[in-house]
Scaffold this active site. Sequence first.
Site, PDB file in Angstrom:
ATOM      1  N   GLN A 131     -11.612 -47.084  -8.211  1.00 31.02           N
ATOM      2  CA  GLN A 131     -12.005 -48.358  -7.611  1.00 31.02           C
ATOM      3  C   GLN A 131     -13.247 -48.951  -8.265  1.00 31.02           C
ATOM      4  OE1 GLN A 131     -12.339 -47.613  -3.385  1.00 31.02           O
ATOM      5  NE2 GLN A 131     -10.220 -46.930  -3.229  1.00 31.02           N
ATOM      6  N   HIS A 195     -14.676 -46.066  -3.004  1.00 33.25           N
ATOM      7  CA  HIS A 195     -15.550 -46.637  -1.973  1.00 33.25           C
ATOM      8  C   HIS A 195     -16.943 -47.009  -2.481  1.00 33.25           C
ATOM      9  CE1 HIS A 195     -13.125 -45.021   1.724  1.00 33.25           C
ATOM     10  NE2 HIS A 195     -12.336 -45.528   0.770  1.00 33.25           N
ATOM     11  N   GLU A 290     -11.980 -53.380  10.291  1.00 37.46           N
ATOM     12  CA  GLU A 290     -12.869 -53.943  11.309  1.00 37.46           C
ATOM     13  C   GLU A 290     -13.524 -55.241  10.854  1.00 37.46           C
ATOM     14  OE1 GLU A 290     -14.478 -49.666  13.135  1.00 37.46           O
ATOM     15  OE2 GLU A 290     -15.887 -51.096  12.263  1.00 37.46           O
ATOM     16  N   TYR A 300     -22.888 -49.058  13.070  1.00 40.60           N
ATOM     17  CA  TYR A 300     -21.498 -49.468  13.246  1.00 40.60           C
ATOM     18  C   TYR A 300     -20.521 -48.293  13.255  1.00 40.60           C
ATOM     19  CZ  TYR A 300     -23.387 -54.047  13.287  1.00 40.60           C
ATOM     20  OH  TYR A 300     -24.113 -55.143  13.666  1.00 40.60           O
ATOM     21  N   TYR A 311      -5.469 -40.775   6.329  1.00 40.65           N
ATOM     22  CA  TYR A 311      -4.237 -41.124   5.633  1.00 40.65           C
ATOM     23  C   TYR A 311      -3.143 -40.094   5.874  1.00 40.65           C
ATOM     24  CZ  TYR A 311      -6.997 -44.698   3.421  1.00 40.65           C
ATOM     25  OH  TYR A 311      -7.796 -45.785   3.211  1.00 40.65           O
TER      26      TYR A 311
END
Length: 420
Positions: A131, A195, A290, A300, A311
Amino acid sequence: MRTSLTLLHSFVFVALMASSCSNKETAQEDPSQNPAPTGPNNCTPLETRTANAPDQKPAFAGQTRACGITTSAKLNVTVLARGLEKPWAVEPLPDGSLLVTEKPGRLLIVSSTGDKGQPITGLPAVDARGQGGLLDVALSPNFASDRTIFWSFSEPRTGGNGTSVARGVLSADRRSLEQVRVIFRALPTYNGTLHYGSRLAFGPDNMLYVTLGERSDLEIRPQAQQMNSHMGKIVRITTDGAPAPGNPFTGQAGTLPEIWSVGHRNVQAAAFDPAGKLWVVEMGPRGGDELNLIEKGKNYGWPLVTYGVEYSGSPVPNSVTAKEGFEQPVYYWDPVIAPSGAQFYTGTAFPEWQGNLFVGGMKDQRLVRLKIENGKVTGEEHLLKERGQRIRDVRQGPDGALYIVTDQSNGELWKITPQQ
C-alpha cells in the site's frame, strides 16, 4: 493488548492470503442478499446486504444503514486522462489544472483539457511495495504567493519504512520541485507494507493535519493506543513540521506533542466541513468502516473499540463496540465501502449537494454521497456504480466540478459536472 503466538501466526497467514494484487481493505466480497428492512426513519436503507458482523448492534438510531437518497441532476462524466499508474490523489490548482500523484513515485500536472505533463522532478524516493508509494498531495494555504506544495509518502528507511511528509516549491515552469525537505516522519520505523494512512488536510487555522495508519500487523497494532508512537494517530503540525501550538498533549511526559487524536486504524479520507470541523472516514476491518467527527484529544477506539471483525471472520481480539471514554463513530458501514478520499461540497454546479460529504469507495467501486444534518447522517447515495472502477480520491475544483482518480494500473481522471 497481547496476543498468543498462535493467533499471530493465524493473522500472518490471513494477511498473506488477502493481500496479493488488492490490499486487504479492498478484497471483493459477495455477501448474500436479504429482504430490505425498514430503517429508523421508516425508509428502506440503501444498504440491505447481510452484515459481516450481524450480531453487532449500533449505539444509536441512524448510526448505520441510512435512508437512500437520489440526486435529481443528471451527471456528465468527462474522462480527462487515461493511462495513470495507480493514481492516489488529485489536487486542483487555481488555474484549473490538476496535480495528480501516482503510487510508484510520480507527480504530474494534467491540464484542464486533459493534457498530461511530464513527471515533476525533485521528489525523494518512495517505498512503493504493498500500500506504499507516493500518496497524498496538498497545496500550501498561501500557494498563490509561495508556490509550495506538501506531499505524503512511504519513505524507505534503515530497518523498514514509514509515513513521511515533505514540502517543496514548484518551479516557475512547473517542471521541478525546489527547496525540498522532509518536515515530518512518523515513528517508529516499521518493516511492513500496509496501513500508511496518509491524507493531508489544512485546517482553517492553516495547520496541517496528517492521518497515520497503525501499520496493520498484530505486533504493532496496539500502538494506536500508545502515546509515544505516531501509529494510528492524527497529528497536527505547522508548515515547517513542528508540533502545532495548542495541541492537546503538549508537555505531557511520554507523549508525542504532535498528536491531535488517538485510536485510528487506517484513515485515507479526511476533509474539513464548511464550519471548519474535521471529519475522517476510516477503513475498518471486515465490516466497520467509520465516519468520525474529529475532536481535539479524543480517542476513537481502535483496536479496543470497533465495529466489524477480522478478515478471517474471527472477532477483533479483546474488542467491544462501545466503551466509556472512547468516541462512537457518527456512522459506520457493514459491509464496508473501503473509503479513500473525501470532499465536502461547497460549489454551485450542484445546488442540491451543498454541504454533502463525498467519499471514494474502492471495494464496491462507487462514489458515496452522505447527507449530514445536525451531526448525523440522514441519507446516503451511491453514484457512478456503472463505471466499475475503484474510486481512490475525490476533490472539488474552483469551477464547482468534482474531480476523481481511479485506483487502477490504467487509472483515470474524471471531471463530474451536471448535464446541460
